[in-house]
Design an enzyme around this catalytic site. Structure first.
Site, PDB file in Angstrom:
ATOM      1  N   LEU B  18     -85.260   0.437 -18.849  1.00 46.13           N
ATOM      2  CA  LEU B  18     -85.343  -0.872 -19.487  1.00 46.13           C
ATOM      3  C   LEU B  18     -85.227  -1.980 -18.432  1.00 46.13           C
ATOM      4  O   LEU B  18     -84.217  -2.653 -18.344  1.00 46.13           O
ATOM      5  CB  LEU B  18     -84.213  -0.977 -20.517  1.00 46.13           C
ATOM      6  CG  LEU B  18     -84.370  -1.977 -21.662  1.00 46.13           C
ATOM      7  CD1 LEU B  18     -85.640  -1.744 -22.452  1.00 46.13           C
ATOM      8  CD2 LEU B  18     -83.162  -1.872 -22.591  1.00 46.13           C
ATOM      9  N   HIS B  19     -86.295  -2.132 -17.648  1.00 48.68           N
ATOM     10  CA  HIS B  19     -86.240  -3.199 -16.646  1.00 48.68           C
ATOM     11  C   HIS B  19     -86.816  -4.484 -17.235  1.00 48.68           C
ATOM     12  O   HIS B  19     -86.989  -4.595 -18.439  1.00 48.68           O
ATOM     13  CB  HIS B  19     -86.924  -2.767 -15.347  1.00 48.68           C
ATOM     14  CG  HIS B  19     -88.383  -2.527 -15.478  1.00 48.68           C
ATOM     15  ND1 HIS B  19     -89.314  -3.485 -15.202  1.00 48.68           N
ATOM     16  CD2 HIS B  19     -89.071  -1.421 -15.885  1.00 48.68           C
ATOM     17  CE1 HIS B  19     -90.529  -2.975 -15.418  1.00 48.68           C
ATOM     18  NE2 HIS B  19     -90.394  -1.741 -15.825  1.00 48.68           N
ATOM     19  N   ALA B  20     -87.102  -5.445 -16.385  1.00 50.76           N
ATOM     20  CA  ALA B  20     -87.433  -6.782 -16.883  1.00 50.76           C
ATOM     21  C   ALA B  20     -88.586  -6.813 -17.895  1.00 50.76           C
ATOM     22  O   ALA B  20     -88.464  -7.416 -18.949  1.00 50.76           O
ATOM     23  CB  ALA B  20     -87.737  -7.716 -15.718  1.00 50.76           C
TER      24      ALA B  20
END
Lengths: 617, 93
Positions: B18-20
């Site tokens: 769950l990155h940017a």
């Protein structure tokens, strides 16, 4: 030219630090000297703000009354950042950048708009009574700590996104009102990428010992301000900023245009001694500050000060000023979003006139534009120096001019106020301004407000076209003031803020000298005086030229007055005239230059050795 | 009236977690619904507001993280369906 510096210093900075030794090595950097003096102390970087850790001891409590202002400041920085990102996204979309990049920008935009972020920051402002800047720093540091504890490398990298966005917000915040410059507690030597004139105007002389900037030139406004504030400064100092860390020991030599990073004890001793000698010489110079600025053969000049509202009259008199030859009114405007009202300006001008006790005060109507911007004008021009600048703005904002004129007319009833117009290029412009002055007088008469019917008006000769029709202008006004900085820049087509072509910026160019000669001749034929209020007036080696050309008054940074007075008192007008005549002849200008230097070496040897950094170049 | 609350479990399956970008996509999608979206990282037991990207980033959810979504409000079921599908598609990465 750096013969007065210990041998071991005379090394170039090029080879510095391939491997970092335990004790930091002394490194020498060369730039352009713009404001004389020596500054020694801990370095402080000033550039783009970056999110940084704040020690609890650095937290500054703000008064209750300021809390909501800080919240507002935060919100306006947020909306500014939103706009910035939106326009960036827009640009990228048009430029055909891949979707991933714009996705990232969209993610950044979401961070900027994030309620959790807003609430965290605002919560800290309200609960801890700290500035928006500090609250943002603390909040982001907290987030970054969480990120750095994450094990997953991809997620760890998210810290960069957050930091990037936070830096944007921070810069929009500090750029708006307060800045780190105002929160300095201990004296520092400022090392900056760039300083805008408004940044410079904010400097506290007690906290900023000296500064160095990467950009700039001798005549950029930050340099001029540094001189007028008596802060030693060096510009065009390439590569220094990235090598300096806050707290590094550093010396600025404003005479020779050098910066010494991590000076050894020996070097520090040398400079301590130099500072002592400098003080002594200056003290000597001031002994003559009450004597007439008259050449050995009896030619009397007037020496006045260029002022920007930061100096008080007592200081000007003690430095030897016989009046104010240039009062820059931009600084009334630059740090405010609103134009100061007539009453405010009237108050400032009246106080100024009264404090100068009957000496002339020449107010220059605002000269915004070029490299000086006010918040209420936001033109984006490819060529600001050739664009909406000074009197050219008056058409669009006639009230700026009228408000100033009315304030000056009224203040003139209390002292010797004069007014001059900058950047005039043609007769119709001048006639229009003179008509507006009449309109203001009529209004004041009708309103039965007292003012000076005979306010003396002048024109600045700083554009070649004005010099070339000086004979026509001389019939319309009471005095001329030659602004040599702009006159040189416009005559030679050399941007005075561009360091790459600074060698072409030649005050002794015959074209420039001829324009000055024409202006003086036109003025004297019409019985009006001519002043020079540019940097040329403060450079000892050009004083013989200006005297020789017949200039009546020299106006300069207060700090230079004592030295220039001494030069005038030690030379003959007849020698100066011979030098000027020679300088105007084809092929003999360089010779004349050499003669002027020789003359100074004979007349004022001590000054040549310590104060004048340009003589030996 | 009509207030429903539903809870479901998911696993983050895209490589970068769950990155940017996924976090932003999730927040944008969640914000289309009126229901509140609570996201819990079942491995660390930390919760986040599904409508705040900052909060979602702080969840620290790499590939393989188990998430519990609790959605409450008028359009909870539709929201759960849409957001669940987004996670299961690996955020279209």
């Amino acid at each position: 030219m750096s013969k007065s510096v210990p041998e071991k210093n005379a090394r170039s900075s090029g080879s510095a630090g391939s491997r970092r030794p335990p004790q930091k090595k002394e490194v020498l950097f060369h730039g352009i000297p713009v404001s004389p003096g020596i500054a020694m102390g801990p370095a402080r970087r000033f550039g783009q703000s970056e999110i940084h850790a704040i020690k609890p001891s650095e937290l500054k409590r703000i008064p209750d009354s300021q809390v909501e202002q800080e919240v507002e400041l935060f919100y306006s920085a947020i909306s500014k950042t939103e706009k910035e990102l939106a326009s960036l996204t827009d640009k990228m979309n048009k430029g055909g950048v891949d979707e991933n990049t714009t996705d990232i920008l969209e993610a950044h935009l979401l961070i900027v708009q994030d309620k959790v972020l807003h609430n965290d920051v605002i919560g800290r402002i309200r609960k801890n009574h700290i500035s928006a800047e500090q609250a943002l720093n603390l909040t982001i540091r907290h987030y970054l700590d969480v990120f750095s504890s994450m094990k997953d490398p991809y997620l760890k990298e998210r810290a960069d996104d957050v930091k990037d966005v936070a830096n944007r917000i921070l810069n929009n915040m500090t750029g708006m009102s307060r800045s780190t410059l105002e929160s300095l507690t201990d004296p520092v030597v400022l090392v900056a990428k760039d300083l805008t004139p408004s940044d410079t105007a904010l400097l506290d002389r007690k906290k900023v010992l000296g500064f160095s900037i990467e950009n700039g030139s001798r005549t950029c406004h930050s340099a001029i301000l540094a001189r007028s504030m008596k802060i030693p400064a060096v510009v065009g100092m390439q590569r220094l900023y990235d090598k300096v860390q806050d707290g590094d020991s550093i010396i600025i030599d404003g005479y020779l245009g050098m910066v010494i990073l991590h000076p050894e004890e020996e070097t520090r001793d040398f400079y301590r001694e130099k500072m002592a000698r400098e003080k002594e010489l200056y003290f000597d110079l001031l002994k003559e500050s009450r004597l007439a600025a008259e050449t050995l053969d009896g030619y009397r000049l007037k020496i006045a000060a260029n002022v920007d509202g930061l100096q008080d009259a007592g200081e000007l008199f003690s430095l030897g000023a016989e009046g104010i030859g240039l009062y820059r009114t931009e600084y009334l405007y630059m740090n405010s979003a609103m134009m100061p009202s007539e009453e405010v300006q009237f108050g400032v001008y009246r106080k100024l006139a009264e404090s100068m006790k009957g000496e002339d005060v020449v107010i220059r109507t605002q000269d915004i534009g070029g490299d000086k911007n006010a918040l209420f004008t936001s033109y984006h021009e490819a060529n600001p120096f050739l664009g909406m600048r000074a009197v050219r703005l008056y058409g669009e904002y006639p009230n700026i001019f009228k408000t100033q004129i009315r304030a000056a007319l009224r203040a003139a009833a209390f002292g010797c106020i004069r007014v001059m117009f900058p950047m005039v290029t043609c007769m119709s412009e001048l006639n229009h301004l003179l008509e507006l002055v009449e309109t203001c007088k009529n209004e004041l008469r009708k309103e039965k407000i007292p003012f000076d019917e005979h306010l003396k008006l002048g024109v600045m000769i700083e554009i070649p076209s004005a010099a070339l029709i000086a004979d026509e202008m001389a019939k319309k006004v009471d005095f001329f003031s030659i602004g040599t900085n702009d006159l040189i820049q416009y005559t030679l087509a050399v941007d005075r803020t561009n360091e790459r072509i600074s060698s072409l910026y030649d005050p002794a160019h015959r074209a420039v000298l001829r324009l000055i000669a024409m202006t003086v001749e036109a003025a004297h034929e019409n019985g009006i005086p001519v002043a020079v209020c540019g940097e040329m007036a403060a450079a000892p080696e050009f004083v013989p030229f200006l005297i020789g050309l017949g200039v009546d008054e020299l106006s300069m940074s207060p700090v230079s007055i004592a030295a220039i007075r001494k030069v005038i008192r030690r030379i003959r007008r007849s020698d100066a005239e011979a030098i000027a005549r020679k300088a105007l002849k084809e092929g003999q200008t360089a010779d004349a230059m050499r003669e002027a230097r020789k003359l100074l070496e004979r007349a004022v040897p001590d000054l040549v050795n310590v104060i004048s950094h340009k003589i030996e170049q | 009236m009509g207030q429903t609350s539903c809870t479901e479990h998911f696993v983050i399956n895209n490589e970068k977690g769950l990155h940017a970008r996924p976090a932003a996509l999730f927040v944008q999608t969640a914000s289309e619904f009126s229901s509140s979206v609570d996201v819990m990282n079942e491995d660390t037991k930390t919760s986040a507001d599904g409508k705040s990207v900052m909060s979602m980033l702080m969840l620290a959810a790499p590939q393989g993280t188990r998430l519990r979504l609790t959605i409450t409000g008028d359009d909870a079921e539709k929201a759960m369906e849409t957001l669940g599908s987004l996670i299961n598609r690996g955020f279209d990465e």
